[in-house]
Design an enzyme around this catalytic site. Structure first.
Site, PDB file in Angstrom:
ATOM      1  N   MET A 271       0.848  -1.190   0.000  1.00  0.00           N
ATOM      2  CA  MET A 271       0.000   0.000   0.000  1.00  0.00           C
ATOM      3  C   MET A 271       0.880   1.235   0.000  1.00  0.00           C
ATOM      4  O   MET A 271       1.810   1.347   0.804  1.00  0.00           O
ATOM      5  CB  MET A 271      -0.913   0.006   1.239  1.00  0.00           C
ATOM      6  CG  MET A 271      -1.952  -1.102   1.253  1.00  0.00           C
ATOM      7  SD  MET A 271      -2.910  -1.144   2.805  1.00  0.00           S
ATOM      8  CE  MET A 271      -1.732  -1.964   3.898  1.00  0.00           C
ATOM      9  N   LEU A 272       0.573   2.163  -0.891  1.00  0.00           N
ATOM     10  CA  LEU A 272       1.348   3.391  -1.010  1.00  0.00           C
ATOM     11  C   LEU A 272       1.284   4.199   0.276  1.00  0.00           C
ATOM     12  O   LEU A 272       0.229   4.397   0.860  1.00  0.00           O
ATOM     13  CB  LEU A 272       0.808   4.229  -2.172  1.00  0.00           C
ATOM     14  CG  LEU A 272       1.458   5.617  -2.362  1.00  0.00           C
ATOM     15  CD1 LEU A 272       2.919   5.471  -2.731  1.00  0.00           C
ATOM     16  CD2 LEU A 272       0.707   6.415  -3.398  1.00  0.00           C
TER      17      LEU A 272
ATOM     18  N   GLN B  16       7.694  -5.093  -4.608  1.00  0.00           N
ATOM     19  CA  GLN B  16       6.788  -4.941  -5.753  1.00  0.00           C
ATOM     20  C   GLN B  16       7.301  -3.826  -6.662  1.00  0.00           C
ATOM     21  O   GLN B  16       7.576  -2.715  -6.210  1.00  0.00           O
ATOM     22  CB  GLN B  16       5.363  -4.617  -5.324  1.00  0.00           C
ATOM     23  CG  GLN B  16       4.408  -4.615  -6.521  1.00  0.00           C
ATOM     24  CD  GLN B  16       2.982  -4.269  -6.180  1.00  0.00           C
ATOM     25  OE1 GLN B  16       2.712  -3.145  -5.753  1.00  0.00           O
ATOM     26  NE2 GLN B  16       2.065  -5.219  -6.356  1.00  0.00           N
TER      27      GLN B  16
ATOM     28  N   CYS C 152      -2.916  -2.175 -10.413  1.00  0.00           N
ATOM     29  CA  CYS C 152      -3.224  -0.820  -9.992  1.00  0.00           C
ATOM     30  C   CYS C 152      -4.214  -0.164 -10.946  1.00  0.00           C
ATOM     31  O   CYS C 152      -3.957  -0.098 -12.153  1.00  0.00           O
ATOM     32  CB  CYS C 152      -1.947   0.012  -9.921  1.00  0.00           C
ATOM     33  SG  CYS C 152      -2.259   1.750  -9.586  1.00  0.00           S
TER      34      CYS C 152
ATOM     35  N   ASN D 197      -6.509 -12.023  -2.848  1.00  0.00           N
ATOM     36  CA  ASN D 197      -6.476 -10.670  -2.297  1.00  0.00           C
ATOM     37  C   ASN D 197      -7.848 -10.026  -2.507  1.00  0.00           C
ATOM     38  O   ASN D 197      -8.537 -10.324  -3.477  1.00  0.00           O
ATOM     39  CB  ASN D 197      -5.377  -9.873  -3.008  1.00  0.00           C
ATOM     40  CG  ASN D 197      -5.361  -8.399  -2.626  1.00  0.00           C
ATOM     41  OD1 ASN D 197      -5.185  -7.532  -3.478  1.00  0.00           O
ATOM     42  ND2 ASN D 197      -5.533  -8.102  -1.356  1.00  0.00           N
TER      43      ASN D 197
ATOM     44  N   GLY E 180     -10.896  -7.815   0.118  1.00  0.00           N
ATOM     45  CA  GLY E 180     -12.005  -8.040   1.033  1.00  0.00           C
ATOM     46  C   GLY E 180     -11.687  -8.870   2.265  1.00  0.00           C
ATOM     47  O   GLY E 180     -12.589  -9.151   3.055  1.00  0.00           O
TER      48      GLY E 180
ATOM     49  N   GLY F  85      -4.867  -6.159   3.619  1.00  0.00           N
ATOM     50  CA  GLY F  85      -4.323  -4.830   3.387  1.00  0.00           C
ATOM     51  C   GLY F  85      -4.793  -3.836   4.421  1.00  0.00           C
ATOM     52  O   GLY F  85      -4.207  -3.690   5.484  1.00  0.00           O
ATOM     53  N   ARG F  86      -5.890  -3.149   4.122  1.00  0.00           N
ATOM     54  CA  ARG F  86      -6.352  -2.080   5.009  1.00  0.00           C
ATOM     55  C   ARG F  86      -6.762  -2.592   6.385  1.00  0.00           C
ATOM     56  O   ARG F  86      -6.725  -1.838   7.360  1.00  0.00           O
ATOM     57  CB  ARG F  86      -7.500  -1.315   4.340  1.00  0.00           C
ATOM     58  CG  ARG F  86      -7.036  -0.539   3.120  1.00  0.00           C
ATOM     59  CD  ARG F  86      -8.166   0.204   2.446  1.00  0.00           C
ATOM     60  NE  ARG F  86      -9.296  -0.644   2.079  1.00  0.00           N
ATOM     61  CZ  ARG F  86      -9.326  -1.436   1.015  1.00  0.00           C
ATOM     62  NH1 ARG F  86      -8.274  -1.522   0.237  1.00  0.00           N
ATOM     63  NH2 ARG F  86     -10.386  -2.156   0.736  1.00  0.00           N
TER      64      ARG F  86
END
Length: 444
Positions: free
Chosen positions: A20-21, A76, A106, A217, A219, A267-268
């Site tokens: 994640m950026l 990545q 992306c 990946n 959800g 991720g989040r």
């Protein structure tokens, strides 16, 4: 106390922390290692030109440097030129990364204009050539992260053709974000939620390509959900039934777990509620070795010690943005607990004082924790919740909460030369900035 280094070996990446950026930079990865020694960590996406324009060691370290304890770790890369990426890949390998991943997922329009990211899915031969060029240049694995389609190219046959072609270039492992992307009409944030998740299509890909490896990946917001998607690795928790596997995959009645499914990616969820990862080494990887009792106090004390070494007091002016980035990995530590809002607002106030910034982010964190504990006695030592059983009915609610997590409340904060919104509301796991934006973010 700093976390011990995990054995440096290639093991099945059952749990992966998504790239994640302005999130999965070195500080955040250190925080992850305070919670788990086994989960696979990923860098932010690094554009090929960013490396090629900064090959001097002191400059390159800003983008590719990491700590030994971060293994297993994936770098990545983003780009579309086989020649450039073949030049960058050996640089990444010399740094000791365990794997190189090519970003083909992306959905950002800026990335698409550079003809890489998700738009590459429309150019399967180009992706094949990139993978082939990088694979010939290095000994470590080269993998691809993509989606289930792009724009109107979203039929399962399109994805199968893409995978078949790219696999012929040498890719053996595909990380699939289980939804399509719209390059026109949806923002990167909308592309994380508007296109529906289609887990069953990933399972179909596993069956269609038994000689390839896949990871899921999209959800996955908590460890209980990850366990269900993996078929409950290790000993089952009370209440974990076969029917929950089919529910997790949105395939009721089908609890089959493909043997070539390597792992799942969070991720989040890891960003907004990092403390949920405190026992994944046991619940996902089956580790049985004893460890010291983990609390928010022990984690934050260890992170404070890391900050003292990484960002010692300095008379030079520090920007608010640079201090914020150093402290950002702590913002979700108290998610759902009393004192969470005060913790975040107090930190924001203290980091805006020039004197505090000169003393460094460790000093700011120390002062914030002191005030938090005074107002909320015992909160630092509250027992951590163990991994809970996956509950299908709460899946959509959890996903919604994840999208609106604590990081999203900082959208308007300024941070020097870069737009702070990119740091507080990060793009999707695959999203990244263009090279000049990426450099600006680091300059702050």
């Amino acid at each position: 106390q700093a976390p011990e280094q995990a054995p440096h070996m290639q093991t099945r990446p059952l749990l992966q922390i998504a790239p994640m950026l302005d999130v999965t930079y070195r500080d955040f990865r250190y925080m992850m290692r305070l919670l788990t020694r086994r989960a696979q960590l990923w860098t932010e996406m690094i554009v090929d030109d960013t490396v090629l324009h900064n090959l001097e060691p002191a400059k390159c370290d800003r983008f590719l440097g990491y700590l030994p304890l971060e293994h297993p770790i994936v770098c990545q890369l983003g780009g579309s030129d086989p020649r450039k990426l073949a030049e960058v890949a050996p640089v990444v390998e010399r740094y000791g990364y365990d794997e190189i991943n090519l970003n083909c997922g992306c959905p950002s329009d800026r990335v698409s204009k550079g003809e890489f990211g998700c738009s590459l899915m429309k150019k399967k031969e180009a992706v094949r050539d990139i993978v082939h060029a990088m694979s010939r240049a290095v000994q470590i694995p080269v993998t691809v992260k993509c989606r289930l389609g792009v724009d109107d190219f979203d039929a399962q046959e399109f994805v199968k053709d893409f995978i078949s072609e790219v696999a012929s270039g040498g890719c053996k492992h595909f990380i699939i974000h289980a939804r399509k992307a719209w390059l026109k009409g949806l923002s990167p944030a909308q592309n994380r939620s508007v296109p529906p998740l289609q887990y069953s299509r990933v399972k179909d890909l596993c069956r269609a390509f038994p000689d390839l490896q896949f990871s899921l990946n999209g959800g996955v917001v908590d460890v209980g959900h990850a366990r269900a998607l993996l078929g409950f690795p290790g000993d089952r928790l009370a209440g974990e039934m076969d029917s929950l596997i089919g529910s997790a995959w949105d395939t009721p009645g089908d609890d089959f777990i493909p043997p070539n499914l390597q792992g799942v990616m969070i991720g989040r969820g890891a960003m907004n509620c990092p403390m949920m990862l405190w026992d994944v080494d046991r619940t996902i990887y089956g580790c049985t070795e004893e460890r010291e009792r983990v609390t928010r106090r022990t984690v934050l004390s260890a992170y404070q010690a890391y900050l003292e070494e990484a960002y010692p007091p300095d008379e030079a002016e520090r920007s608010v943005g640079s201090v914020h980035l150093a402290l950002k990995p702590t913002l979700g530590i108290f998610s759902g607990l009393r004192g969470n809002r005060a913790f975040r607002s107090t930190m924001d106030t203290l980091m805006r004082d020039k004197g505090n910034r000169r003393l460094g982010p460790a000093h700011v964190l120390e002062q914030v924790l002191s005030q938090l504990e005074e107002a909320n006695p015992g909160v630092l030592d509250e027992p951590l919740r163990p991994t809970s059983v996956y509950k299908p009915a709460s899946k959509s609610a959890a996903a919604s909460a994840d999208l609106d997590g604590p990081q999203g409340k900082d959208r308007k904060r300024k941070r020097g030369v870069a737009d702070e919104a990119a740091a507080t509301e990060p793009p999707s796991a695959d999203a990244s900035a263009e090279p000049d934006v990426q450099a600006a973010a680091r300059a702050s």
